[in-house]
Design a protein around this motif. Structure first.
Motif, PDB file in Angstrom:
ATOM      1  N   PHE A 432       0.746  -1.302  -0.029  1.00 24.70           N
ATOM      2  CA  PHE A 432      -0.006   0.040  -0.049  1.00 24.70           C
ATOM      3  C   PHE A 432       0.731   1.235   0.113  1.00 24.70           C
ATOM      4  CE2 PHE A 432      -2.630  -3.286   2.140  1.00 24.70           C
ATOM      5  CZ  PHE A 432      -3.501  -3.345   1.338  1.00 24.70           C
ATOM      6  N   ARG A 437       6.317   0.926  -3.284  1.00 22.09           N
ATOM      7  CA  ARG A 437       5.893   0.276  -4.670  1.00 22.09           C
ATOM      8  C   ARG A 437       6.663   1.033  -5.764  1.00 22.09           C
ATOM      9  NH1 ARG A 437       1.949  -3.038  -4.366  1.00 22.09           N
ATOM     10  NH2 ARG A 437       1.213  -3.001  -6.695  1.00 22.09           N
ATOM     11  N   PRO A 445      -0.744   0.995  -5.856  1.00 24.15           N
ATOM     12  CA  PRO A 445      -1.533  -0.120  -5.314  1.00 24.15           C
ATOM     13  C   PRO A 445      -2.571  -0.941  -5.641  1.00 24.15           C
ATOM     14  CG  PRO A 445      -1.029   1.830  -3.585  1.00 24.15           C
ATOM     15  CD  PRO A 445      -0.693   2.240  -5.149  1.00 24.15           C
TER      16      PRO A 445
END
Length: 488
Positions: A432, A437, A445
């Protein structure tokens, strides 16, 4: 809230089951009553009838709610706001004196994520206020709560309007707190920068905190635990929030380097004697320095390789296993950086380096702990294979329905750095946190729909699989154990 008909039928069947059994189970006061059957038989009977309606059963406190009375029992139904949308507790009340409670989780849905987030934020607001308390114990407890909160959830929106206040409180704890408070505050600094990401807010926070983190790190009179935490925090904050600022990067590299060079060989080639706890500080500083090396331009990497590789080679003779491992991994990372610049890169004394690595990869010295030898051999085999053949054993990190692949020493160091700070929350942040990421190339996400959730393995299936695997492992181990061992 309307209870599904299927759940109501299951509830009625359970009530019938309890009414038909003339037994007594353990009550809230811990007193055991008389029973016509054993507890194990009763438990297995109940589970066999109720497992489809519930994944778990636990004793809970009595609450208020709608009551339905029968001749011998009382059924109470109410909402449990913390963990389930609705839970149906069945309260079996004998005519004599004991109340028995069994919770049937007729709805397996978890609490609404937004409600949980709001509850977390309310607690964190109080923790932020407690950072300004006069009591050191209260401040330390608040820092620990912030560490747990920041590592387990993504709180960018919440922190956006409070980051100046938090940075000010952390700076005060670092300047005026004791060693334990300084160590805790430094860890929260790293988590705060990780939450704020590489934007303006993160850069502002790092500008405020970098001077005091650096000051404690290079202060030989400061607590070793505080210096170690500051080394990790300085590396992580700089990597996240100042990756594009060459000045901050060079300053941070210099401060970290000034710490771990204390482990470098002396003029006569011997390694210096260091006091207890110092090798852990050297390891933390070296690993943070290696993390920041992944941001350096090619010209800087060439200088680093020429200056540090010979000295790191000598540090492989250190008596501290964790420091030796940190040195070996750093050598492999520097080799990878050198080969990224020049595919034909070779350390000038590569043969001697490989001999040292082979000795460590096959080390059987009995004066070292067995676990230390096993860990050392495993890592140095990997380092040796990479230097000789550019081989790296790929590692898969699974989280949810996604995974990342650790396929090189740079990626290995980056993942380990985040794992050291986030601990058990690293997988949640990989799912998340936009910053992580982006670093690991995962994209935005994912938003999972019902079909994706439905495809997940159930807890029962997972339990059965783990049980079967455990039995298989036990049988395999029993074959190689001494046949004279007692087998029940």
């Amino acid at each position: 809230m309307i209870i599904p008909i299927l759940h109501l039928i299951k509830l009625m069947f359970t009530v019938y089951l309890f009414m038909s059994l003339s037994v007594t189970v353990l009550g809230r006061n811990g007193v055991r009553g008389e029973s016509g059957v054993s507890d194990d038989d009763l438990a297995s009977d109940i589970v066999s009838h109720c497992s489809s309606a519930s994944e778990s059963a636990s004793v809970i406190e009595e609450g208020t709610g709608t009551q339905l009375k029968t001749r011998d029992m009382q059924i109470t139904s109410y909402m449990h706001k913390h963990y389930y949308k609705y839970i149906l507790p069945v309260v079996y009340k004998c005519k004599k004196k004991t109340i028995y409670t069994l919770t049937l989780c007729c709805a397996g849905e978890v609490v609404d994520e937004q409600t949980a987030q709001e509850e977390t934020e309310d607690k964190l607001k109080q923790c932020i206020d407690n950072l300004m308390d006069k009591s050191a114990k209260t401040r330390l407890a608040a820092l620990e709560s912030l560490r747990l909160g920041f590592s387990s959830r993504v709180l960018y929106e919440f922190l956006l309007e409070r980051h100046f206040t938090i940075c000010d409180c952390l700076e005060r704890s670092l300047r005026k707190g004791g060693g334990e408070e300084q160590a805790a505050a430094a860890t929260v600094c790293a988590l705060l920068c990780m939450q704020l990401g590489g934007g303006v807010e993160g850069e502002e926070g790092f500008k405020m905190l970098r001077p005091i983190l650096s000051s404690i790190l290079i202060d030989s009179c400061a607590s070793l635990s505080a210096r170690q935490s500051c080394a990790r925090a300085l590396g992580m904050c700089c990597y996240v929030s100042a990756s594009d600022d060459a000045e901050d990067l060079i300053k941070s590299l210099g401060h970290l380097e000034s710490v771990f060079v204390g482990a470098y060989p002396l003029g006569d080639g011997t390694l210096p004697a260091v006091k207890a706890g110092t090798p852990a500080l050297h390891s933390a500083a070296l690993q943070s320095w290696a993390l920041l090396c992944t941001l350096c331009p090619a010209s800087r990497i060439n200088t680093i390789l020429n200056h540090h590789l010979p000295r790191l080679h000598a540090c492989l003779e250190s008596s501290e296993v964790n420091f030796r491992i940190a040195v070996g991994e750093t050598i492999a990372l520097l080799y990878e950086l050198g080969r990224d610049i020049d595919q034909e890169f070779e350390y000038e004394d590569c043969d001697a380096l490989c001999d040292s690595l082979k000795n460590l990869a096959t080390d059987g010295n009995k004066h070292r702990a067995k676990n230390d030898r096993r860990k050392q051999r495993s890592i140095f085999r990997e380092v040796l294979h990479y230097i000789e053949n550019e081989d790296f054993t790929e590692e898969k990190i699974q989280f949810g329905i996604e995974a990342i692949y650790i396929d090189g020493w740079m990626r290995h160091r980056i993942y380990d750095a985040f794992k050291e700070v986030l601990e058990s929350g690293v997988r949640h942040h990989l799912q998340f946190n936009p910053l992580l990421r982006d670093i690991f190339g995962l994209g935005p996400p994912l938003i999972m729909d019902a079909s994706v959730k439905a495809s997940r393995i159930s807890r029962t299936e997972r339990h059965l699989f783990n049980s079967a695997a455990f039995k298989a492992r036990t049988k395999l181990r029993n074959k190689v154990r001494d046949k004279r061992a007692d087998v029940m």
